[in-house]
Motif scaffolding. Sequence first.
Motif, PDB file in Angstrom:
ATOM      1  N   LEU A  79     -12.744  72.437  14.338  1.00 22.52           N
ATOM      2  CA  LEU A  79     -13.602  73.450  14.931  1.00 22.52           C
ATOM      3  C   LEU A  79     -14.336  72.828  16.104  1.00 22.52           C
ATOM      4  N   ILE A  80     -14.507  73.599  17.153  1.00 21.58           N
ATOM      5  CA  ILE A  80     -15.222  73.151  18.331  1.00 21.58           C
ATOM      6  C   ILE A  80     -16.590  73.835  18.285  1.00 21.58           C
ATOM      7  N   THR A  81     -17.633  73.024  18.228  1.00 27.21           N
ATOM      8  CA  THR A  81     -18.976  73.579  18.084  1.00 27.21           C
ATOM      9  C   THR A  81     -19.890  73.098  19.201  1.00 27.21           C
ATOM     10  N   THR A 114      -8.672  77.124  21.529  1.00 30.92           N
ATOM     11  CA  THR A 114      -8.705  78.578  21.512  1.00 30.92           C
ATOM     12  C   THR A 114     -10.174  78.979  21.439  1.00 30.92           C
ATOM     13  N   PRO A 115     -10.700  79.607  22.493  1.00 26.32           N
ATOM     14  CA  PRO A 115     -12.123  79.959  22.468  1.00 26.32           C
ATOM     15  C   PRO A 115     -12.388  81.181  21.590  1.00 26.32           C
ATOM     16  N   ASP A 116     -13.599  81.258  21.082  1.00 24.30           N
ATOM     17  CA  ASP A 116     -14.051  82.409  20.279  1.00 24.30           C
ATOM     18  C   ASP A 116     -13.023  82.856  19.243  1.00 24.30           C
ATOM     19  N   PRO A 117     -12.665  81.973  18.315  1.00 24.90           N
ATOM     20  CA  PRO A 117     -11.640  82.342  17.334  1.00 24.90           C
ATOM     21  C   PRO A 117     -12.151  83.390  16.346  1.00 24.90           C
ATOM     22  N   ARG A 139      -2.912  80.321  11.388  1.00 19.02           N
ATOM     23  CA  ARG A 139      -2.864  79.759  10.036  1.00 19.02           C
ATOM     24  C   ARG A 139      -4.201  79.274   9.519  1.00 19.02           C
ATOM     25  N   HIS A 140      -5.234  79.286  10.346  1.00 23.22           N
ATOM     26  CA  HIS A 140      -6.563  78.812   9.939  1.00 23.22           C
ATOM     27  C   HIS A 140      -7.622  79.817  10.371  1.00 23.22           C
ATOM     28  N   ILE A 141      -8.629  79.996   9.529  1.00 27.03           N
ATOM     29  CA  ILE A 141      -9.762  80.859   9.896  1.00 27.03           C
ATOM     30  C   ILE A 141     -11.056  80.156   9.502  1.00 27.03           C
ATOM     31  N   PRO A 142     -11.965  79.998  10.479  1.00 24.93           N
ATOM     32  CA  PRO A 142     -13.281  79.446  10.152  1.00 24.93           C
ATOM     33  C   PRO A 142     -14.095  80.439   9.329  1.00 24.93           C
ATOM     34  N   ILE A 143     -14.888  79.913   8.410  1.00 27.24           N
ATOM     35  CA  ILE A 143     -15.792  80.721   7.597  1.00 27.24           C
ATOM     36  C   ILE A 143     -17.204  80.446   8.110  1.00 27.24           C
ATOM     37  N   GLY A 151     -17.170  76.537   6.450  1.00 25.64           N
ATOM     38  CA  GLY A 151     -15.915  76.198   5.806  1.00 25.64           C
ATOM     39  C   GLY A 151     -14.747  76.623   6.669  1.00 25.64           C
ATOM     40  N   ILE A 152     -13.561  76.330   6.166  1.00 27.93           N
ATOM     41  CA  ILE A 152     -12.336  76.756   6.841  1.00 27.93           C
ATOM     42  C   ILE A 152     -11.285  76.979   5.769  1.00 27.93           C
ATOM     43  N   ILE A 153     -10.485  78.023   5.949  1.00 22.72           N
ATOM     44  CA  ILE A 153      -9.382  78.261   5.021  1.00 22.72           C
ATOM     45  C   ILE A 153      -8.091  78.310   5.822  1.00 22.72           C
ATOM     46  N   SER A 154      -7.008  78.028   5.124  1.00 18.75           N
ATOM     47  CA  SER A 154      -5.693  78.069   5.758  1.00 18.75           C
ATOM     48  C   SER A 154      -4.785  78.978   4.940  1.00 18.75           C
TER      49      SER A 154
END
Length: 169
Positions: A79-81, A114-117, A139-143, A151-154
Amino acid sequence: MICPSCGHKNIPGDDFCENCNESLMSLDGISSPKTEIGRSLMEDPIKKLSPKKPIAISEKESLLNAVEKMKQSKIGCLLITEGNFLKGILSERDLLFKVLGKVTLSSPVSQVMTPDPESLRETDSIATALNKMSLGGFRHIPILKEGRPSGIISIRDILQYISHHLGTS
C-alpha cells in the motif's frame, strides 16, 4: 444500483449505499442463498477473513526498494500511504506491466502505482469484496478503518475461506 434513499449510484452487489449506508440488499434481485456457503458469502463480513496487516511505503520510495520489501515479506502488493492515509497500491502486475522497458528501478513508486485504489471496510460482506475484485480485475483490496489502512485481503484469502466452508481444506 441506485440507492432509493439518496439516489447515489453504487456498484452492483453492494450491500449498503456507499453514500448514506442504507441497506441495498432487497434491491439486488437475488433471492436468498440456498446453501450455507452462499449465505456465508452474502452475510459474513470481511473481518472473518482475518485481513493481514498491510505493509505500506511512501510514493517517493524507489521501485527497487518496493520490490525488495515485497520479496522480503513474500507479498504480492504494497500500500502506498501518505500520513497514514491510502494514496495508492503497487502490485506484482503493476511491476510486470508498467515497469519493464518503461521506467528504471530507481524511479519512484508514484510512476507505477495504481492511485486511489478500490477499498472496503471490514464490515462489508465477503460477496462485496468478491464482486469488486471480479468487476475491477484485481486480486488485492485494502481494508480501511476510519479512512486509514487497517488490513488487506486477496483473492487467495477468499478462496481459502470458501475451501474451508466446503470442507476441502
